[in-house]
Write an enzyme that holds these catalytic residues in place. Structure first.
Site, PDB file in Angstrom:
ATOM      1  N   LYS A 115       0.757  -1.109   0.059  1.00 34.91           N
ATOM      2  CA  LYS A 115      -0.124   0.031   0.118  1.00 34.91           C
ATOM      3  C   LYS A 115       0.908   1.362   0.078  1.00 34.91           C
ATOM      4  O   LYS A 115       1.460   1.476   0.968  1.00 34.91           O
ATOM      5  CB  LYS A 115      -0.726   0.014   1.241  1.00 34.91           C
ATOM      6  N   GLY A 147       7.097   4.692   8.399  1.00 30.19           N
ATOM      7  CA  GLY A 147       6.300   5.934   8.458  1.00 30.19           C
ATOM      8  C   GLY A 147       6.342   6.677  10.100  1.00 30.19           C
ATOM      9  O   GLY A 147       7.366   6.452  10.680  1.00 30.19           O
ATOM     10  N   SER A 148       5.278   7.090  10.577  1.00 30.10           N
ATOM     11  CA  SER A 148       5.273   7.782  11.568  1.00 30.10           C
ATOM     12  C   SER A 148       5.255   6.901  13.146  1.00 30.10           C
ATOM     13  O   SER A 148       4.667   5.829  12.949  1.00 30.10           O
ATOM     14  CB  SER A 148       4.133   8.826  11.964  1.00 30.10           C
ATOM     15  N   THR A 149       5.679   7.392  14.104  1.00 30.08           N
ATOM     16  CA  THR A 149       5.897   6.510  15.171  1.00 30.08           C
ATOM     17  C   THR A 149       4.536   6.224  15.870  1.00 30.08           C
ATOM     18  O   THR A 149       4.288   4.906  16.338  1.00 30.08           O
ATOM     19  CB  THR A 149       6.949   7.242  16.396  1.00 30.08           C
ATOM     20  N   GLY A 155       2.965   3.424  13.619  1.00 31.83           N
ATOM     21  CA  GLY A 155       3.850   2.102  14.098  1.00 31.83           C
ATOM     22  C   GLY A 155       3.545   1.560  15.354  1.00 31.83           C
ATOM     23  O   GLY A 155       3.367   0.213  15.349  1.00 31.83           O
ATOM     24  N   GLU A 185      10.154   0.918  10.545  1.00 28.47           N
ATOM     25  CA  GLU A 185      11.232   1.714  10.556  1.00 28.47           C
ATOM     26  C   GLU A 185      10.403   3.173  10.710  1.00 28.47           C
ATOM     27  O   GLU A 185       9.424   3.672   9.757  1.00 28.47           O
ATOM     28  CB  GLU A 185      11.809   1.702   9.073  1.00 28.47           C
ATOM     29  N   CYS A 217      13.435  10.589   7.520  1.00 29.72           N
ATOM     30  CA  CYS A 217      13.134  10.143   9.002  1.00 29.72           C
ATOM     31  C   CYS A 217      14.559  10.081   9.561  1.00 29.72           C
ATOM     32  O   CYS A 217      14.626  10.498  10.761  1.00 29.72           O
ATOM     33  CB  CYS A 217      12.626   8.543   8.846  1.00 29.72           C
ATOM     34  N   GLU A 253       9.888  15.675  15.873  1.00 32.04           N
ATOM     35  CA  GLU A 253      10.311  15.363  14.782  1.00 32.04           C
ATOM     36  C   GLU A 253       9.510  16.202  13.829  1.00 32.04           C
ATOM     37  O   GLU A 253       8.160  16.125  13.910  1.00 32.04           O
ATOM     38  CB  GLU A 253       9.970  13.932  14.264  1.00 32.04           C
TER      39      GLU A 253
END
Length: 492
Positions: free
Chosen positions: A198, A250-252, A255, A272, A306, A403
């Site tokens: 995706k 992607g974003s924490t 995740g 990641e 990132c 971030e």
């Protein structure tokens, strides 16, 4: 010599007496973007089961590029079933046969690299010289590299007879759409897995063009399936019971949500996630070289990286000299049309991301940090943010902790190596860091104490398919690239 004048396009003009800047736009004619695209399932493009569609825009102009299908749960189920069916035959192929397909894909990517680079720049907003000179060569290199591993898996160090995991669900971000696809698809296919991928909601086009490359390469039906959609599509894919492996970049925050979804299911997972990388400059560093590394570390891809070196830690004795040189360099950056081959900083990917960058930058000023913005005229259309520095930053400032994912650099100082390491490690993230010094012994001593998955020495943002990449703590776990990148796709 410095010059704050700007070209009408928003790019700096040359100082009087030198050659003046002239735009050098890449032609859009090399890309034929269809008005609409379907989902790629079982080797064919099809509409979404419920007829759902989304629009993808050019970040630089806000123009509509195309309409793409929005996959729902029925489409996710169809794609996973197609991948499961294809897995039997694909995993049974000798590694040398799978390698032929990967080599073929790599060669087609090289042949179509100009087309794909322009497409990526249109859909993402990054400068054409980055998509052309960095992204596309690395995309092809990853497929070439993992093609070489396909018939050598028993020698990879993961047991004498490693087996593929099964169906891999792969969810990728919008900052490096085609490169993140290559990082995930190439090792999965080399190991004998099948894939349902995706792409990000705002950058679906290069993945759909990759689907066409798979057909061009004669890849068996169902080995690669591509579902366009939003977060709901990704959640349905990650949670599908027919998936054996989940890979997410992607974003924490997302995740963590995925980790909760996968917990207890037996699915393999690699993440990641975000980062807040520290770029550490000691007083004996080659400062001109360091300035270029700092610029590349945080303004490459508009800072939407990132592993960006978004925290600059400078030894006090060279702070003023380095900042003067850095500001002088930032005045020369060209901000504007991403398709112009001279552009250094392109468009922010979306209105949503621009709003987040703006909010965090405003918080830096509100909390007392000194804001400095590179002089440039921003285009009136599209999503833009000028390269920005924050001086006088403390570790308590949000711009030093959170971030930002944009062209914003926070500058802190240190006196001793111990203080530099302590400040660099004072973050919940652990993805990247950089060390600038002429002493090899200092590079080794400091690097070994930095809690980061990747540490660069006297450079930054250098990647190679043979080298593993990944982080610790809230930057995720697992590695992509190199021999290590095979492990997540093998049972052993």
């Amino acid at each position: 010599m410095t010059n704050d004048a700007t070209h009408p396009s928003g790019s700096p003009a040359a100082p009087a007496g030198l050659f003046s800047y002239a735009p050098a736009p890449e032609s859009r004619a090399v890309v034929d973007i269809a008005p609409s695209y379907g989902l790629f399932v079982d080797g064919e493009f099809r509409e979404a089961a419920d007829g759902g569609v989304m629009t993808t825009l050019s970040p630089a102009t806000e123009e509509k590029l195309s309409e793409v299908a929005h996959a729902g749960e029925a489409d996710v189920d169809a794609a996973v079933r197609a991948a499961r069916t294809a897995f039997t035959g694909w995993s049974a192929l000798p590694g040398a046969e799978r390698a032929k397909y990967l080599f073929r894909i790599a060669r087609i990517i090289q042949e179509r690299s100009r087309e794909l680079a322009v497409l990526e720049t249109l859909d993402n907003g990054k400068p054409i010289k980055e998509s052309r000179d960095a992204d596309l060569p690395l995309v092809a290199a990853h497929f070439f590299y993992y093609a070489g591993w396909a018939d050598k898996l028993e020698h990879a160090g993961f047991g004498p007879a490693p087996r593929p995991v099964g169906v891999a669900a792969q969810v990728i971000p919008w900052n490096f759409p085609l490169l993140m696809l290559a990082w995930k698809v190439a090792p999965a296919l080399a190991c004998g897995n099948t894939v349902v991928l995706k792409p990000a909601e705002t950058t679906p086009l290069s993945a759909l063009f990759f689907a066409d490359i798979c057909r061009q390469a004669g890849l068996p039906r169902g080995v690669v399936n591509i579902l366009t959609g939003d977060g709901a599509t990704g959640a349905a894919l990650v949670g599908h019971g027919g998936v054996d492996k989940v890979a997410f970049t992607g974003s924490t925050a997302v995740g963590k949500e995925i980790a909760r979804t996968v917990a207890g299911t037996g699915k393999r997972l690699t993440l990641e996630l975000g980062g807040k990388g520290a770029n550490i400059v000691f007083d004996d560093a080659p400062l001109d070289q360091a300035v270029e590394g700092i610029v590349n570390g945080v303004f490459f891809n508009q800072g939407q990286v990132c592993c960006a070196g978004s925290r600059l830690l400078v030894q006090e004795s060279v702070h003023d000299e380095l900042l003067t040189a850095l500001q002088r360099r930032l005045r020369t950056l060209r901000v504007g049309d991403p398709l112009d081959k001279n552009t250094d900083v392109g468009a922010i990917n979306s209105a949503e991301q621009l709003a987040r960058i703006t909010e965090l930058a405003d918080s830096g000023e509100a909390e007392g940090a000194q804001r400095w913005t590179a002089p440039c005229d921003l285009p009136s259309q599209g999503y833009w943010f000028a390269p920005t520095l924050f001086l006088g930053v403390s570790q308590a400032h949000r711009v030093a902790r959170e971030e930002i994912f944009g062209p914003v650099l926070s500058v802190l100082t240190f006196r001793t190596p111990e203080e530099a390491v302590a400040k660099a490690n004072n973050t919940p993230y652990g993805l990247s860091a950089g060390v600038w010094t002429e002493k090899g012994s200092r590079i080794l001593a400091v690097s070994q104490r930095l809690r980061a998955g990747v540490v660069w020495a006297n450079t930054f943002n250098k990647f190679d398919p043979t080298s593993p990449f990944g982080g610790y703590r809230e930057s995720g776990f697992g590695r992509e690239g190199g021999r290590h990148g095979l492990e997540a796709y093998l049972e052993h």
